[in-house]
Structures are given as structure tokens and as C-alpha cells.
Design an enzyme around this catalytic site. Structure first.
Site, PDB file in Angstrom:
ATOM      1  N   GLU A 126      41.131  58.476  96.165  1.00 52.56           N
ATOM      2  CA  GLU A 126      41.693  57.212  96.648  1.00 52.56           C
ATOM      3  C   GLU A 126      41.411  56.124  95.623  1.00 52.56           C
ATOM      4  OE1 GLU A 126      41.244  53.918 100.128  1.00 52.56           O
ATOM      5  OE2 GLU A 126      40.795  55.983 100.732  1.00 52.56           O
ATOM      6  N   HIS A 155      43.382  53.179  93.471  1.00 52.80           N
ATOM      7  CA  HIS A 155      44.634  52.442  93.590  1.00 52.80           C
ATOM      8  C   HIS A 155      45.052  51.706  92.319  1.00 52.80           C
ATOM      9  CE1 HIS A 155      44.425  53.285  97.828  1.00 52.80           C
ATOM     10  NE2 HIS A 155      43.239  52.724  97.916  1.00 52.80           N
ATOM     11  N   PHE A 196      42.118  40.202 100.016  1.00 56.63           N
ATOM     12  CA  PHE A 196      40.977  41.067 100.308  1.00 56.63           C
ATOM     13  C   PHE A 196      39.704  40.696  99.556  1.00 56.63           C
ATOM     14  CE2 PHE A 196      44.566  44.101 101.304  1.00 56.63           C
ATOM     15  CZ  PHE A 196      44.429  43.962 102.669  1.00 56.63           C
ATOM     16  N   HIS A 236      46.464  56.172 104.766  1.00 52.86           N
ATOM     17  CA  HIS A 236      45.639  55.063 104.262  1.00 52.86           C
ATOM     18  C   HIS A 236      45.774  53.848 105.165  1.00 52.86           C
ATOM     19  CE1 HIS A 236      44.612  51.641 101.611  1.00 52.86           C
ATOM     20  NE2 HIS A 236      43.729  52.496 101.118  1.00 52.86           N
ATOM     21  N   ASP A 275      37.626  54.325  95.997  1.00 48.76           N
ATOM     22  CA  ASP A 275      38.441  53.191  96.474  1.00 48.76           C
ATOM     23  C   ASP A 275      38.540  52.108  95.400  1.00 48.76           C
ATOM     24  OD1 ASP A 275      40.121  51.774  98.123  1.00 48.76           O
ATOM     25  OD2 ASP A 275      38.724  51.624  99.798  1.00 48.76           O
TER      26      ASP A 275
END
Length: 332
Positions: free
Chosen positions: A10, A12, A25, A166, A289
Site C-alpha cells: 500500500e 501511494h 490529511f 482501501h 502507507d
């Protein structure tokens, strides 16, 4: 001793059309760092990987991105552009990167065609979809258990690639429970709650009875589901009543056969041990992540976690290599 050769599932990136989806975020004074991380696929990312024993990252688009584009034609266009971008990055560094497809779930037939293109023509290892999709109108949402996706799921199973579910935040109009407590949105709580419910919808719909070979991935150590699995199936056990869902077996039956978990953004030994007890070490995979979390935070925690070296190798590398069909030639 640091483990080398780790695979992250995961990890990105963003393209200009989706970059602003990630702006909320982090605090504004950190946005310049996060935006640079998202747009930089190779330079800083490879340095982080090299410094922390991560040999391979599976690239996926940021969130909610395509799922938040309610115009289906535009969603198709952005998904294709993001996938072509990812394919180019993989082509330049095939020993360091692979990719999951972004899919325009607003149009099930288009999503199916794009998945087939990405897997059969671009060599992608599966798909990553950011929760529910907004379809036609901004307030109209569709979850992946909807009947319109039956043929799509048949194709995922036929291609024998995993589907990574996700997180995304609930729509504001659907999120009154967070009113006045917006700190709970995003990774703190709402991401996990939203994704856990979505995963339970998929299982409870009977999806895995119809497509028993289908495999899905949940990040963040299972979005809270491992610790809740017994209660999901055994609440009010003294009452002789059907469970209410359409699945033929208890939810845990599918959780242990059709679901895989990653450690993305949840670097907690207690959570890892609980997941290992609930789903087994063969269905857990390392992830960071990035760029929302630091590679070094994930790697240093995992490398020192009090698990056997056999389980560390499985979770850090070989489980992912098996699920994604990564041959030894992929690695340096």
C-alpha cells in the site's frame, strides 16, 4: 537486524488531477512535503526504500481520487491516465515497483475493461479501489457489493488477482456522528470504520460463495476487524436465530479464506499478534502507507517485532510474492 527484501503493498502516488484529494490529511504547513512525496515516484521514494530494506513497492493511486469523480466518463479518463503513469514508472524500475490498477467503478463495464487492460497488457498485479464510488450525482454512492458488479467480480476471479479495498471518508452528509469531532475523520477512526463495514458488506452479500477463489486485501491490520471477528459471529449466541446476512457460512469462515491483511499505517505489535492469531501469518503482508506514513517507522518497527524469523520472512516478503505471483526474476 534489519530485514532486507521487504515488499510493500500500500504505497501511494498522485497525478496532478488527484493531488488535492490528499490535501486535508496533514496540516497546511506539511502539505508541501506530502504533495512532493506523492508526486515523486522514484527519487525520494527509492532512497527511502534503500535505507529501510524495502526492495519492492506496489504503487497505487491516492484516495478517494477516481471514486470521488461522479461523472463516469471523467472517472474512466482519470483512471486510465493514472494507470498509464504507474505503468511508466514500473517500466523504468521493474525490479523496484509493481502496480495496482485504479478503476472507474462508476461504470462496471468500463472498470472491468480497465482491469483487464491493466493486468493483461500492463502487467499490473491487481486493483486498489478507494471504497464506495459516487455515481452520477455527488450524493449518490454505490458500494462494491451492489448487484451491478457481479460480472466485474467474475472477471477479478478469472484473472486471479487480488482486490485491495482501501479507505475513504464517508460523505459529509452521511457523517453526522462525526459532527463537532472532525478529528475522528480520516486515519484516526473514520477510514477504518467505513472500510470495515464495506468489507463486511462484501462478505455478508454472499460474494465469496459465488466467487470462492476471489481474494481481497484490507490494510491497516484489518481495519479493526480481527479483534471483532468472534463477536460478529457470536453475539447473542443463546438465541436461535439466523444471522441475517446472505453468506452461507459464518463471517470468520470467509475472513480466514478470502481476506489478506497488510500492516500499512498500523505499526503496533499487539495488533500484529492479534491479526496473526485470528487470520494466520500466511495472510498478513508488510506495508507502509507511504507517503502518508514514514517508511522508516514501518520498517524499524517490523524488523524488531517479536515474531519468529520464519513469520517475519512470510509477512515481510514471501506472502506478497505468492499472492501477487512475483517471480524471483522480479528482484535484484
Amino acid at each position: 537486524m534489519a530485514m532486507h527484501g521487504k515488499i510493500g503493498l500500500e504505497e501511494h502516488f498522485a497525478i496532478p488531477e488527484t493531488l488535492q484529494d490528499s490535501a486535508g490529511f496533514v496540516p497546511k504547513d506539511h502539505w508541501n512535503i506530502l504533495s512532493a512525496r506523492l508526486l515523486d515516484v522514484t527519487e525520494g521514494r527509492l532512497r527511502e526504500m534503500d535505507a529501510n530494506g524495502v526492495e519492492l513497492m506496489v504503487l497505487s493511486l491516492n484516495a478517494p481520487a477516481v471514486q470521488a469523480i461522479h461523472d463516469a466518463d471523467r472517472a474512466v479518463e482519470v483512471a486510465r491516465r493514472a494507470n498509464d503513469f504507474a505503468a511508466d514508472a514500473v517500466g523504468k524500475h521493474p525490479d523496484r515497483f509493481q502496480a495496482f490498477a485504479a478503476l472507474p467503478m462508476q461504470d462496471p463495464d468500463a472498470a472491468t475493461r480497465e482491469l483487464v487492460r491493466c493486468v493483461t497488457e500492463l502487467g499490473f498485479r491487481g486493483a486498489l479501489v478507494n471504497g464506495f464510488s459516487q455515481v452520477g450525482e455527488p450524493e449518490t454512492i454505490v458500494y462494491c457489493d451492489d448487484a451491478r458488479y457481479a460480472a466485474f467480480w467474475d472477471t477479478v476471479e478469472e484473472l486471479d488477482v487480488p482486490f485491495y479495498l482501501h479507505p475513504r471518508n464517508p460523505l459529509r452528509s452521511w457523517a453526522q456522528i462525526y459532527a463537532g469531532h472532525e478529528w475522528l475523520l480520516g486515519p484516526t477512526w473514520a477510514f477504518g470504520q467505513e472500510t470495515a463495514v464495506h468489507a463486511l458488506r462484501l462478505i455478508g452479500s454472499g460474494l465469496f460463495d459465488r466467487n470462492p477463489r476471489l481474494q481481497i486485501i484490507l490494510g491497516h491490520m484489518g481495519e479493526g476487524l480481527p479483534i471483532s471477528m468472534w463477536r460478529i459471529d457470536n453475539r447473542n449466541a443463546w438465541v436461535d436465530a439466523p444471522p441475517g446476512h446472505k453468506a452461507r457460512h459464518p463471517i470468520a469462515h470467509y475472513f480466514q479464506r478470502n481476506v489478506h491483511l497488510t500492516t500499512s499505517g498500523n505499526f503496533r505489535t499487539q495488533s500484529l499478534l492479534d491479526a496473526m492469531l485470528e487470520i494466520g501469518p500466511d495472510r498478513i503482508m508488510f506495508s507502509t502507507d507511504w507517503p502518508f506514513e514514514n517508511v522508516d517507522h514501518a520498517a524499524k518497527w517490523f524488523d524488531a517485532a517479536p515474531i519468529s524469523e520464519n513469520d517475519r520472512l512470510k509477512i515481510g516478503r514471501t506472502n506478497a510474492a505468492k499472492l501477487l505471483k512475483l517471480g524471483a526474476h522480479t528482484f535484484r
